[in-house]
Scaffold this active site. Structure first.
Site, PDB file in Angstrom:
ATOM      1  CB  CYS A   1      19.968   8.104   0.908  1.00  0.00           C
ATOM      2  SG  CYS A   1      20.056   7.120  -0.591  1.00  0.00           S
TER       3      CYS A   1
ATOM      4  CB  CYS B   1      21.247   9.704  -6.680  1.00  0.00           C
ATOM      5  SG  CYS B   1      20.827  10.711  -5.243  1.00  0.00           S
TER       6      CYS B   1
HETATM    7 FE1  FES Z   1      18.883   8.030  -2.130  1.00  0.00          FE
HETATM    8 FE2  FES Z   1      18.990   9.648  -4.208  1.00  0.00          FE
HETATM    9  S1  FES Z   1      18.615  10.194  -2.132  1.00  0.00           S
HETATM   10  S2  FES Z   1      19.295   7.532  -4.167  1.00  0.00           S
END
Ligand code: FES
Length: 126
Positions: A33, A102
């Site tokens: 992400c 995450c």
């Molecule tokens: Fe990036 Fe959770 S979506 S750390």
């Protein structure tokens, strides 16, 4: 979608912030992400005497940083190095599949901070 533990740690995150004059710093980013986490540690007698984190990430990253740092605080460096993203996610009562990366930010950030401490002190880990 989120467990009670995730929500509780997101709303009241432990160990948030920075340590001035840290013994080690870990900065990691998620390839999934692009979010980031920074982990700061203080080491005394081979143990994590203090640990703090900051994240530019989602709610699950905040909760993972909170839980992960709580799990390793006071532990020896060897014990703390063995933390995994799965352990953090399990301690949080599980994370949704698409949020598992995450918890990896927290585990990797802790490990990177310990590696930084070791390299600053010329400690080889083989
Ligand atoms: Fe990036 Fe959770 S979506 S750390």
């Amino acid at each position: 979608m989120y467990s009670d533990q995730v929500i509780e740690h997101f709303q009241n995150p432990r160990n948030v912030g920075e340590i001035t004059d840290p013994d080690g710093v870990g900065k990691v980013g998620s390839p999934v992400c692009g979010d980031m986490m920074e982990v700061y540690i203080k080491v005394e007698d081979g143990r994590l005497a203090d640990i703090k984190y900051k994240t530019f990430g989602c709610g699950a990253a905040v909760a993972s940083g909170s839980m992960g740092t709580e799990m390793v605080k006071g532990k020896t460096l060897e014990e703390a190095m063995r933390i995994t993203d799965q352990q953090v996610a399990e301690a949080l009562g599980g994370l949704p599949e698409e949020k598992l990366h995450c918890s990896n930010l927290a585990a990797e950030g802790i490990q990177a901070a310990i590696e930084d401490y070791r390299s600053r002190n010329g400690i080889s880990t083989g």
